[in-house]
Write a protein that holds these residues in place. Structure first.
Motif, PDB file in Angstrom:
ATOM      1  N   ALA A   1       0.824  -1.204   0.000  1.00  0.00           N
ATOM      2  CA  ALA A   1       0.000   0.000   0.000  1.00  0.00           C
ATOM      3  C   ALA A   1       0.861   1.259   0.000  1.00  0.00           C
ATOM      4  CB  ALA A   1      -0.936  -0.008   1.204  1.00  0.00           C
ATOM      5  N   VAL A   2       1.934   1.234   0.778  1.00  0.00           N
ATOM      6  CA  VAL A   2       2.803   2.419   0.862  1.00  0.00           C
ATOM      7  C   VAL A   2       3.507   2.669  -0.469  1.00  0.00           C
ATOM      8  CG1 VAL A   2       4.874   3.370   1.940  1.00  0.00           C
ATOM      9  CG2 VAL A   2       3.143   2.226   3.352  1.00  0.00           C
TER      10      VAL A   2
ATOM     11  N   SER B   1       7.307   9.108  -6.932  1.00  0.00           N
ATOM     12  CA  SER B   1       8.470   9.584  -6.189  1.00  0.00           C
ATOM     13  C   SER B   1       8.474   8.992  -4.780  1.00  0.00           C
ATOM     14  CB  SER B   1       8.474  11.114  -6.092  1.00  0.00           C
ATOM     15  OG  SER B   1       7.376  11.564  -5.331  1.00  0.00           O
ATOM     16  N   PRO B   2       9.673   8.718  -4.226  1.00  0.00           N
ATOM     17  CA  PRO B   2       9.767   8.196  -2.855  1.00  0.00           C
ATOM     18  C   PRO B   2       9.506   9.295  -1.826  1.00  0.00           C
ATOM     19  CG  PRO B   2      11.956   8.477  -3.814  1.00  0.00           C
ATOM     20  CD  PRO B   2      10.978   8.795  -4.896  1.00  0.00           C
TER      21      PRO B   2
ATOM     22  N   LYS C   1       6.628   7.154   8.163  1.00  0.00           N
ATOM     23  CA  LYS C   1       5.375   7.878   8.406  1.00  0.00           C
ATOM     24  C   LYS C   1       4.237   7.313   7.571  1.00  0.00           C
ATOM     25  CE  LYS C   1       7.088  12.398   9.923  1.00  0.00           C
ATOM     26  NZ  LYS C   1       7.102  13.856   9.631  1.00  0.00           N
ATOM     27  N   SER C   2       4.530   7.037   6.294  1.00  0.00           N
ATOM     28  CA  SER C   2       3.494   6.487   5.419  1.00  0.00           C
ATOM     29  C   SER C   2       3.040   5.125   5.915  1.00  0.00           C
ATOM     30  CB  SER C   2       4.026   6.375   3.982  1.00  0.00           C
ATOM     31  OG  SER C   2       4.393   7.641   3.475  1.00  0.00           O
TER      32      SER C   2
ATOM     33  N   ALA D   1      10.661  -9.002  -3.680  1.00  0.00           N
ATOM     34  CA  ALA D   1      10.242  -8.770  -5.072  1.00  0.00           C
ATOM     35  C   ALA D   1       9.559  -7.418  -5.223  1.00  0.00           C
ATOM     36  CB  ALA D   1       9.315  -9.892  -5.525  1.00  0.00           C
ATOM     37  N   LEU D   2       8.726  -7.058  -4.230  1.00  0.00           N
ATOM     38  CA  LEU D   2       8.044  -5.772  -4.257  1.00  0.00           C
ATOM     39  C   LEU D   2       9.049  -4.632  -4.234  1.00  0.00           C
ATOM     40  CD1 LEU D   2       5.495  -3.941  -3.931  1.00  0.00           C
ATOM     41  CD2 LEU D   2       5.745  -4.284  -1.452  1.00  0.00           C
ATOM     42  N   TRP D   3      10.009  -4.689  -3.335  1.00  0.00           N
ATOM     43  CA  TRP D   3      11.013  -3.633  -3.243  1.00  0.00           C
ATOM     44  C   TRP D   3      11.927  -3.626  -4.463  1.00  0.00           C
ATOM     45  CZ3 TRP D   3      11.808   0.567  -0.277  1.00  0.00           C
ATOM     46  CH2 TRP D   3      10.946   0.728   0.822  1.00  0.00           C
ATOM     47  N   SER D   4      12.165  -4.792  -5.018  1.00  0.00           N
ATOM     48  CA  SER D   4      12.983  -4.855  -6.223  1.00  0.00           C
ATOM     49  C   SER D   4      12.319  -4.098  -7.373  1.00  0.00           C
ATOM     50  CB  SER D   4      13.211  -6.315  -6.637  1.00  0.00           C
ATOM     51  OG  SER D   4      13.980  -6.402  -7.800  1.00  0.00           O
TER      52      SER D   4
END
Length: 992
Positions: free
Chosen positions: A11-12, A19-20, A25-26, A61-64
């Motif tokens: 979700a975040v 953009s990051p 906080k998110s 995998a999501l972060w990749s």
């Protein structure tokens, strides 16, 4: 069980698509309602990354996907001062996420920054329209394709690289919503068998999403190749729902006759959209060709397009209509009859064509598409075209909103197309060079280019040649039997690895290629020989196993140990032996291990059962000629026995079927190629050298594209029509392309380090000869009257030990260049390619300080001497021109040239240099030549000891020092002529 941490992170990160931002906080905001109490600490995150590293988890995998998309982003607003795919870009993302140092290290370990190069783009300025926001808002088919690639095991970096490269193409097409029609023409240059289809599938997906509603893919010259392309697009882009149309997948009766259903083992792997795209808020794709059927009729497709105009008063390209209309795709063979039918049908519905955004993708665009008629034979004011080129021109004429994109791995023929021919396919708008894909095995993997190691120090661990390349001959003779043994061994090794967890997918097919002739009679004879050798090889006998064991121990075991230690490898041959029988059975299935591939018809290829997409297993030795050299991907190719020579670089490169992707068996690839064949046998001795030369040609082309692609003050340095001479030739006898594809090519530079330069087309006009002789005056006055006696170096002709008398002079490089620059020739520009090279030897390319001039003297008994332009008396030479030509048959005598070459070679070796010629000194043989057949002709040219300058041809042979080159080692460069500027060549852009 719900993966709470994964849901929160998903979700975040979905909310950070552009953009990051502050991650903690998110995450707290997402978790406070439904996931209160979840441990969101960086320690818990790091622990999960460690756990994922062991199991390939979804969170990694999501972060990749997310980090890689930020790494590849072009000029993101959140980090305008960092370059893509750099540590600085990744650090900028971490800074905005507010991550701690330990978590950053953990993420870097789990998702390293991709170091892949980006696409190189040379293009005209264009109006930006394909913005990230627009691409993201309409991305239905691209997202489906992206997910398909991910499911096939593509890494996030590979997908991001494809995303970037395909975007580079689409953004340079014309906006499909644009009110005024405009065509663009471009060329995309990949590597042989490197995944160009993946790129143009991505381009098609994005173009269709953006609004292009007709896609025409020109896919090969055989139906087998066309059908392969059709199936690939259907599987990865069109998808099941579009193929099924209104058919009910649960009702067997409605599925009868539909492509792939019931007869394609991979049907379940075709893209699934989750419903008809038009029902899901997107639009459908209608196929106008199928796997089995090439183009037949466009009538139904156009009628549907007309109906789909929701706003009848607005044109189809208006957004109100465009994004509700279905797209049409056809994959069409490059065949005169098929394209003629297409052109004829389009002419009948001309009214809609002006509103129809169209994309034409030309696969292998240097094959059949290029006009190969000789411009010298055209009637004045007209252009004659070959059939396919003419039909493509007609397509472009009928479709004012058509965008033409050619794809090729060998672009030389395309670069030589006349930029001034508005109806041809010169890539006037953009030229894009794709990066070398991750995992690709290319020419560089079989040659030790620029290796700093002495050949004696090279091993299978540090040398590509030692690891993968074998000669055709050894001390026992032909090594074809050894190549066949290698094929059987590698098949057994694949089965061994498959049993130990290496994915079986890469090993579905296992092939060997034998390619040594274009003659079909030779193929039949060779196939019979191989079949006989196979059945007499004794693979089930103790002798056969002993031979295989020796080959495994001497070759495959050490190479695999050095290059594939992470893959399963047997400890000894006994561990591999049980797999030999199974491999032999698969290869010999059907009674013969050999398939001959040399037909010209679609029916012939249909009988071969060589459709690698539809055939479960192909384990065969393929014997053939040109039909195996382009477009035909030989899946699972592991061993190649290659002997066929050709003198065209693009043809030779396309024959490199051993290039491609070799997952799980890269260490097993072997290339048997002509290297040390005895001179008494037929010609393959230079074949390996030829491949190395064209590898250098290709790399120089790509490097110079990259150099000129750099923007200066935000502007392109050059556009495609102004590309300076980029096509290089490193081996004089391997030309960039076939002669009939180089009518528009002009040779602009010939480099000759350590090689003779001997022009022969001197003018016939007496006044021109007199002017040339006068231009030589300053140099001729440098000759001394004292004769020097030279001795021919060892290894010369019989009697070479006798002295060779000559007059000598030493002049500076600039002084000699001034003379050569002013000379006249029988044909304008004849000496210019050599002169361009010589002019760079003032320190720009290399430094030549001076030249030793040698004027050979005849023996006293036959010598006729005279002063030439006030020089000391010189021996006049007699030469004759070739019958019917302006060129002399030869200038320098054999002994004289061997002498000059010996001086140059000795100067390059400090141990042999004698000081007369240094490493920066060239040698010039100078001959005052009188044209004639008898001594009386020479006597007639002399009066009172003076040679008549109007009857003297000041001929010469130059040999520059071997140091007179650069690291590229190229020998020739070409450029294209532009008909808009008469016969002049394209103007060079200023160097960086």
């Amino acid at each position: 069980m719900t993966d709470v941490l994964l849901e929160i992170h998903t979700a975040v990160l979905n909310g950070m698509a552009t953009s990051p931002r502050h991650f903690a906080k998110s995450a707290e905001l997402v978790a406070e309602d439904d996931f209160a109490g979840t441990d969101l600490s960086e320690e818990a995150f790091r622990a999960r990354l460690t756990e994922d590293g062991l199991h390939g988890g979804a969170l990694t995998a999501l972060w990749s996907r997310t980090l890689t998309s930020w790494d590849f982003a072009e000029n993101p607003r959140w980090s305008t001062d960092t370059e893509p795919r750099t540590e600085e870009r990744r650090t900028a993302a971490y800074d905005r996420l507010r991550l701690g140092d330990d978590l950053r290290k953990a993420l870097d370990a789990a998702v390293p920054v991709a170091r892949t190069a980006g696409a190189v783009v040379i293009a005209r300025e264009h109006t930006p329209w394909y913005t990230p926001e627009r691409a993201a808002s309409r991305s239905f088919y691209w997202r489906a394709y992206e997910a398909k690639l991910r499911g096939k095991g593509w890494t996030e970096a590979a997908i991001a690289s494809l995303d970037e490269a395909s975007r580079a193409v689409v953004e340079r097409l014309t906006d499909p919503e644009q009110a005024s029609p405009r065509q663009t023409k471009g060329l995309v240059v990949g590597y042989v068998q490197s995944g160009k289809t993946a790129n143009f599938t991505g381009v098609a997906a994005k173009a269709i999403d953006a609004g292009y509603r007709l896609v025409i893919v020109l896919g090969g010259t055989l139906n087998l190749l066309r059908a392969q392309t059709q199936r690939r697009l259907d599987m990865e882009l069109v998808g099941q729902e579009n193929i099924l149309g209104s058919a009910d997948p649960e009702d067997v009766d409605t599925l009868v006759g539909i492509d792939y259903v019931g007869d394609d083992a991979d049907w379940d792997d075709f893209v699934k959209h989750g419903g008809r795209p038009s029902v899901l808020g997107a639009f459908d794709i209608e196929r106008l060709t199928t796997r089995e059927k090439d183009y037949k009729s466009l009538e139904r497709g156009i009628r549907v397009l007309e109906v789909e105009k929701r706003e009848q008063t607005l044109p189809l390209h208006d957004p109100a209509n465009l994004h509700r209309a279905a797209a049409r795709i056809m994959v069409v063979k490059k065949n005169k009859a098929v394209l003629t039918k297409l052109v004829k049908d389009l002419k009948q519905i001309r009214s809609i064509l002006g509103e129809l955004p169209t994309l034409i993708i030309d696969d292998e665009s240097d094959q059949a598409s290029v006009n190969t008629t000789d411009p010298k034979k055209w009637e004045k004011g007209s252009t004659e075209r070959t059939a396919i080129n003419g039909l493509i021109s007609q397509l472009l004429g009928l479709l004012p909103r058509a965008q033409y994109v050619g794809y090729t791995a060998t672009p030389f023929a395309n670069v030589f197309i006349d930029p001034g021919d508005a109806e041809d396919i010169f890539p006037s708008d953009f030229l894009i060079s794709l990066p070398r894909p991750e995992g690709y095995v290319g020419v560089q993997d079989f040659h030790d280019l620029e290796s700093p190691l002495d050949p004696s120090e090279r091993t299978i661990a540090n040398s590509q040649l030692e690891a993968h390349v074998r000669g055709i001959w050894d001390h026992t003779g032909d090594r074809l039997q050894e190549a066949m043994d290698s094929f059987l061994l590698t098949g057994a090794l694949k089965l061994y690895r498959a049993d130990r967890g290496v994915p079986e997918g890469p090993f579905r097919h296992h092939t060997m290629l034998v390619h040594q002739s274009v003659r079909t009679d030779d193929h039949a004879e060779l196939a019979l020989r191989i079949n006989t050798m196979w059945h007499q090889a004794g693979y089930a006998s103790s002798d056969g196993h002993a031979r295989l064991a020796d080959l495994w121990a001497a070759d495959f075991s050490p190479v695999s140990e050095a290059r594939a230690a992470d893959l399963p490898n047997p400890a000894g041959y006994d561990e591999l032996r049980p797999y030999i029988s199974r491999a032999k059975q698969l290869i010999g299935k059907g009674g013969s291990p050999v398939v001959v591939v040399n037909g010209d018809t679609d029916r012939y290829f249909e009988q071969l059962d060589l459709d690698f997409d539809r055939t479960p297993h192909v384990w065969k030795i393929l014997v053939g000629g040109t039909k195996l050299s382009r477009g035909f991907t030989v899946e699972g190719l592991t061993v190649t026995y290659y002997r066929r020579m050709t003198r065209q670089a693009d043809t030779l490169m396309q024959m490199g079927r051993w290039f491609g992707f070799r997952p799980g068996y890269r260490d097993l690839v072997r290339l048997y190629i002509g290297r040390e064949e005895p001179m008494t046998r037929t010609t393959t001795a230079d074949l390996y050298e030829a491949f190395e030369a064209i590898c250098r040609d290709e790399e120089v082309f790509r490097e110079q594209l990259a150099q000129y692609a750099v923007l200066v003050d935000g502007k392109p340095q050059v556009v495609p029509a102004q590309i300076p001479p980029l096509v290089a030739q490193h081996l004089s006898w391997v030309k960039p392309s076939a002669r009939n594809k180089m009518f528009n090519a002009e040779l602009v530079e010939i480099r000759s380090p350590g090689r003779p330069i001997e022009p022969a087309a001197y003018p016939r006009d007496a006044r021109a000869l007199e002017r040339n002789t006068e231009r030589w005056r300053p140099v001729l006055h440098a000759f001394t009257s004292q004769s020097t006696s030279f001795t021919l170096p060892p290894g010369g002709p019989a009697g070479s030990g006798r002295p060779l008398p000559a007059l000598t002079a030493r002049v500076g490089h600039a002084e000699l260049l001034a003379v050569l620059s002013g000379l006249e020739w029988e044909h304008e520009g004849y000496f210019q390619p050599h002169l361009r090279y010589l002019a760079q030897l003032d320190g720009r390319l290399a430094t030549v300080e001076d030249w030793l001039l040698i004027a050979p003297q005849h023996s006293q008994s036959s010598r006729i001497e005279a002063s030439v332009a006030g020089s000391v008396p010189m021996s006049l030479a007699r030469r004759s021109r070739q019958e019917g030509k302006s060129s002399f048959s030869r200038i320098a005598g054999v002994e004289h040239q061997l002498l000059a070459k010996g001086l140059i070679d000795a100067a390059a070796d400090p141990a042999e240099a004698d000081g007369a010629v240094g490493p920066r000194t060239g040698v010039a043989l100078v001959y005052p030549v009188v044209e004639g057949k008898t001594e009386a002709d020479v006597q007639d040219a002399v009066s009172r000891g003076e040679a008549d300058p109007s009857k003297v041809v000041m001929a010469f042979t130059l040999i520059p020092p071997r140091t007179a080159t650069d690291s590229t080692r190229r020998l020739l460069r070409f450029q294209a002529k532009d008909s808009r500027h008469g016969d002049s060549a394209i103007v060079e852009a200023p160097a960086l």
